[in-house]
Write a protein that holds these residues in place. Structure first.
Motif, PDB file in Angstrom:
ATOM      1  N   LEU A  79      -5.592  27.861  17.432  1.00 53.19           N
ATOM      2  CA  LEU A  79      -6.510  27.053  16.620  1.00 53.19           C
ATOM      3  C   LEU A  79      -7.179  25.930  17.403  1.00 53.19           C
ATOM      4  N   VAL A  86      -9.273  25.625  19.678  1.00 47.79           N
ATOM      5  CA  VAL A  86     -10.438  26.103  20.433  1.00 47.79           C
ATOM      6  C   VAL A  86     -11.695  25.728  19.661  1.00 47.79           C
ATOM      7  N   PRO A 124     -14.779  25.811  17.185  1.00 41.58           N
ATOM      8  CA  PRO A 124     -14.818  26.400  15.844  1.00 41.58           C
ATOM      9  C   PRO A 124     -15.343  27.828  15.810  1.00 41.58           C
ATOM     10  N   ASP A 134     -14.951  30.109  17.946  1.00 46.19           N
ATOM     11  CA  ASP A 134     -13.974  31.045  18.511  1.00 46.19           C
ATOM     12  C   ASP A 134     -12.648  31.037  17.757  1.00 46.19           C
ATOM     13  N   ARG A 135     -12.517  30.125  16.827  1.00 44.77           N
ATOM     14  CA  ARG A 135     -11.240  29.950  16.144  1.00 44.77           C
ATOM     15  C   ARG A 135     -11.055  31.026  15.076  1.00 44.77           C
ATOM     16  N   THR A 157     -10.031  32.635  11.563  1.00 49.92           N
ATOM     17  CA  THR A 157     -10.029  32.081  10.207  1.00 49.92           C
ATOM     18  C   THR A 157      -8.745  32.435   9.466  1.00 49.92           C
ATOM     19  N   ASP A 168      -9.629  25.972   6.069  1.00 48.74           N
ATOM     20  CA  ASP A 168     -10.110  26.291   7.411  1.00 48.74           C
ATOM     21  C   ASP A 168      -9.394  27.501   8.020  1.00 48.74           C
ATOM     22  N   VAL A 169      -8.152  27.716   7.645  1.00 46.73           N
ATOM     23  CA  VAL A 169      -7.404  28.845   8.196  1.00 46.73           C
ATOM     24  C   VAL A 169      -6.394  29.326   7.157  1.00 46.73           C
TER      25      VAL A 169
END
Length: 336
Positions: free
Chosen positions: A233, A235, A237, A239-240, A242, A269-270
């Motif tokens: 996480l 990294v 946004p 490349d992150r 979800t 966000d995740v």
């Protein structure tokens, strides 16, 4: 030669060309016997029927449960399952631990032999051929719960549908609309870990999605999950991922810690999915979506199988219980 109907320790000692005290040491799991001699005496004990006719009269009234870690939520569920079946059978339960090594050592097996339980249930353990021979020579049936590797065909084992669980966790996230779904693996030497990752990869392939980051093996602790969560996480946004599929619930709670430390919201966000459905999954904030592994039921089936093996009444010695998705508050469609 041993007598065909009621073999004695003296007869076995004569056939093995050893002293009576040597046979007694082997029978009671005491040290001081050469490996080759021990194997010879154990084979004679087993083949002659002495273990079945002579040892049962001296057997205690306990089922022994061998665990890695008494303090884990996983182990508590296993203890409950074995204790329930032992109590129903009019037996007591004894506990011993092997530590975090997935394998029972010689000292532990020696202790089991001295305690003479009616049956043994082992959590996560790999049993060597020598350990299996020692238990069988004394007519002590054993069953492994959630075996660490792929046990030989003659090792009774109760497991869960780990591959199907990894598949279901990932399909759930795909259905919510996630396209960047990462995963954290468990210890690479455990069959259950590899199966869960294989299910995750199969679901991605089914959906035509790539893995956004390599799947790294990690321990099952919360700190392992936090470390891997920062890796995935922390990294840019774009490349992150979800969503993150975790190898167990403690890893998933560690991903929570990493997300909150990075200023990210779960599930805004995740999204996070665990595995096991331990009690802490429902207590977490937000409550954790997870794959339920029927831990207590697995332990109960293992204890019942061990007791059926004792009575020579088992028709099957392998069983996998179904996993299932439990939806809670840690998963949601991705933003945007």
């Amino acid at each position: 030669m041993s007598e065909p109907t009621r073999p004695t320790l003296e007869a076995i000692a004569r056939e093995a060309s050893v002293s009576l005290s040597t046979v007694s040491k082997v029978l009671n799991g005491r040290p001081g016997v050469a490996a080759a001699t021990r194997r010879l005496v154990e084979d004679l004990l087993h083949d002659s029927g002495y273990a079945r006719r002579g040892v049962d009269a001296e057997r205690g009234e306990t089922v022994e449960l061998v665990l890695e870690n008494l303090a884990s939520e996983w182990s508590v569920e296993v203890i409950r399952g074995v204790e329930r079946v032992a109590r129903e059978a009019g037996l007591a339960m004894t506990l011993s631990t092997i530590g975090d090594y997935h394998a029972a050592g010689d000292d532990l097996i020696t202790g089991v032999l001295r305690r003479k339980p009616v049956a043994v249930v082992l959590q996560f353990s790999n049993l060597t051929a020598d350990h299996r021979r020692q238990l069988r020579a004394r007519n002590i049936p054993f069953v492994v719960v959630d075996p660490a590797g792929d046990p030989p065909p003659d090792v009774p084992a109760i497991g869960a549908t780990n591959w199907a669980g990894g598949l279901a966790a990932t399909r759930h996230l795909v259905a919510l609309g996630h396209e960047r779904i990462a995963a954290i693996g468990g210890p690479a030497d455990l069959l259950c870990s590899r199966a869960r990752v294989a299910g995750y990869l199969a679901a991605l392939q089914e959906a035509g999605l790539p893995a956004p980051a390599p799947v790294e093996s990690a321990g099952f602790s919360r700190s392992d999950g936090e470390r891997e969560g920062h890796r995935l996480l922390g990294v840019a946004p774009g490349d992150r991922p979800t969503a993150v599929v975790c190898a167990n619930d403690m890893q998933a709670l560690g991903v929570y810690d990493a997300a909150f430390a990075l200023g990210l919201d779960v599930p805004g966000d995740v999204s996070v999915v665990g595995f096991d459905d331990a009690p802490s999954a429902s207590w977490a904030r937000p409550p954790l979506t997870t794959i339920r592994q029927p831990l207590q039921e697995m332990a109960e089936e293992a204890a019942r199988l061990a007791l059926r093996l004792r009575a020579a009444a088992a028709e099957s010695t392998r069983l996998e219980l179904a996993t299932s998705l439990v939806e809670r508050g840690s998963t949601a469609p991705p933003r945007g």
